[in-house]
Write a protein that holds these residues in place. Structure first.
Motif: not given
Length: 506
Positions: A374-399
């Motif tokens: 999610i390109n967030k190098r600093g600061g605390a990770i929130q649940r919204e950040d976790l959801a965004a990271a999963k969404e990147v994998l789901r929609t953009k990445c061949l795993v």
């Protein structure tokens, strides 16, 4: 009669007058007798009350009335409080039982409550549907609740069996029916991602819901450090003989300064003469229109978001990557940085440090995978950040998974059509050798799950572990479709290529 006794009687009179609804009591009570209340007066009142009752009740009523008449104002207050407490407790208990009954009724009406299964079970045990219906009318019956819960668990198990059967897994032996083998079955992970916004820097990455377009879409390999990325680069270059754009300009200084796109051969692989991981190289790639040049087959980078800027709306990136368990990767990272003096992440203080000290020192990476997705190098990770990271994998990445390297490679080759025409024997042998031996590995101690070191590293990788579990879910869901399409291509030739696109659009 003394003044004090007269005053006491007056108080008793006032109390009883107030408690009896302001009814006048006999004046004889206040005569100059030493007794507070005359027995004749009590007897007269008792006789009048006894006319209201018959049988044995009159005796008890007399006693109760005599007791009540002797109560003081304080006694009546205490008695009233006790009566109120008892009434309130009774009312509260009735409301609690009523609410419990309502919740039980709602639960029985939910989707988990399968009435057909209950009826079938009742018939199997020799009871008819009427007896089952009568059982349902008792939602507070603990035996009934246990039975319903068991039925719900059976239904869930059946759904899991059906899901596994769709990807070719034998639910009894837990063995794969496909020609390849999988190390272990992944844990079930539920995703409820909806309306999540991913970083704008990844807007030029194609969505996996749309079919891959050779000649327009460009394979984009995100090299996750210490997760098999170097071995994958060698397979792309040496085994598949594909042209790569990576960081070769930085690693090979003698080709710097070129103002045109040129092919460079290093060892057994071919590269473009630029570093697409640096700001200067990214700007150069954009000016020279690398994405539409048709001179590169695969873009390889460690800078996921920065390098994505070289793509356009007409020539989008098709992201794929290999992922490794975050704790295993963290352990490997420690032993790598401890000896890799050439790496900018090397710290001389780590040379004499144990891995347990490293985990507790604050130098360990903090949810590296989630932050870089999610390109967030600093600061605390929130649940919204976790959801965004999963969404990147789901929609953009061949795993792909490092633990399933062979299957992942087959999946990549099928999706990007690198296996068409059929791979040569030399290419297959080259791949098998790299898969078996690995690359960029260094010997170091390993630690089992549940060990002190493993547990010490979990707080630094808690979100990454969730992302990894989600990546495993995506891998096992998509892998069967891609692999089946790959096998069809090998058997039927180029006419079956459309099957891959159909799989990608599902």
């Amino acid at each position: 009669m003394t003044r004090s006794s007269t005053k006491a009687k007056q108080n008793i009179y006032d109390d009883n007058k107030k408690n009896n609804g302001n009814k006048n009591l006999p004046a004889e009570w206040f005569e100059g007798s030493s007794s507070t209340i005359k027995s004749s007066t009590i007897e007269m009142n008792m006789n009048s009350l006894s006319n209201l009752f018959r049988g044995n009740y009159s005796r008890y009523v007399k006693k109760a009335a005599g007791f009540a008449l002797r109560l003081s104002r304080r006694d009546w207050l205490v008695l009233s409080i006790l009566i109120f407490i008892c009434a309130f407790s009774t009312f509260s208990n009735s409301r609690i039982h009523q609410a419990a009954g309502e919740r039980q009724a709602e639960w029985m009406k939910s989707s988990e409550y399968d009435q057909e299964a209950l009826v079938a079970n009742g018939k199997a045990n020799g009871s008819d549907s009427g007896s089952m219906a009568s059982t349902r009318t008792k939602p507070q019956d603990s035996i009934h609740r246990k039975h319903v819960q068991q039925q719900a668990l059976k239904q869930q198990h059946q759904r899991e069996k059906e899901k596994l059967s769709t990807i070719g897994m034998d639910t009894k032996t837990k063995k794969n029916k496909m020609p390849w083998s999988l190390e272990k079955q992944p844990k079930a992970v539920t995703s409820t991602i909806t309306n999540i916004t991913i970083p704008e820097s990844l807007s030029k990455l194609a969505d996996l819901s749309k079919p891959f377009l050779p000649g327009k879409d460009l394979p984009y390999f995100w090299h996750v450090a210490l997760s098999g990325g170097t071995a994958m680069e060698k397979i792309i270059g040496a085994c598949l003989q594909l042209v790569q754009a990576s960081d070769v300009e930085t690693s090979q200084g003698h080709i710097r300064g070129s103002k045109t796109l040129q092919l460079v051969k290093l060892r057994s692989s071919k590269y473009l003469n630029m570093d697409i991981t640096s700001p200067v190289g990214i700007s150069k790639a954009k000016v020279l229109k690398l994405a539409s040049s048709n001179m590169v087959d695969v873009v390889v980078t460690t800078a996921l978001h920065e390098t994505a800027a070289i793509f356009t709306s007409k020539n989008k990136a098709r992201m794929f990557a290999l992922f490794r368990h975050p704790i295993e990767r963290a352990i490997s990272m420690f032993y790598y940085l401890k000896t890799a003096t050439w790496d900018e992440g090397h710290d001389s203080a780590m040379v004499n440090m144990t891995i347990l000290e490293y985990a507790n020192s604050g130098q360990a990476e903090n949810n590296w995978l989630t932050r870089f997705l999610i390109n967030k190098r600093g600061g605390a990770i929130q649940r919204e950040d976790l959801a965004a990271a999963k969404e990147v994998l789901r929609t953009k990445c061949l795993v792909g998974l490092l633990s399933e390297f062979a299957v992942s490679l087959e999946r990549f080759e099928a999706y990007f059509r690198w296996d068409q025409p059929k791979l040569s024997n030399d290419s297959v042998s080259c791949q098998n050798e790299l898969i078996a031996l690995g690359d960029n590995r260094h010997n170091h101690p390993t630690f089992e799950e549940g060990s002190e070191v493993w547990e010490a590293l979990i707080p630094h990788n808690r979100f990454d572990m969730e992302v990894y579990e989600y990546a495993k879910q995506l891998f096992f869901e998509e892998q069967a479709n891609i692999a089946i399409a790959s096998r069809a291509n090998k058997e039927k030739g180029r006419n079956a290529l459309g099957a891959i696109d159909k799989v990608a659009t599902k």
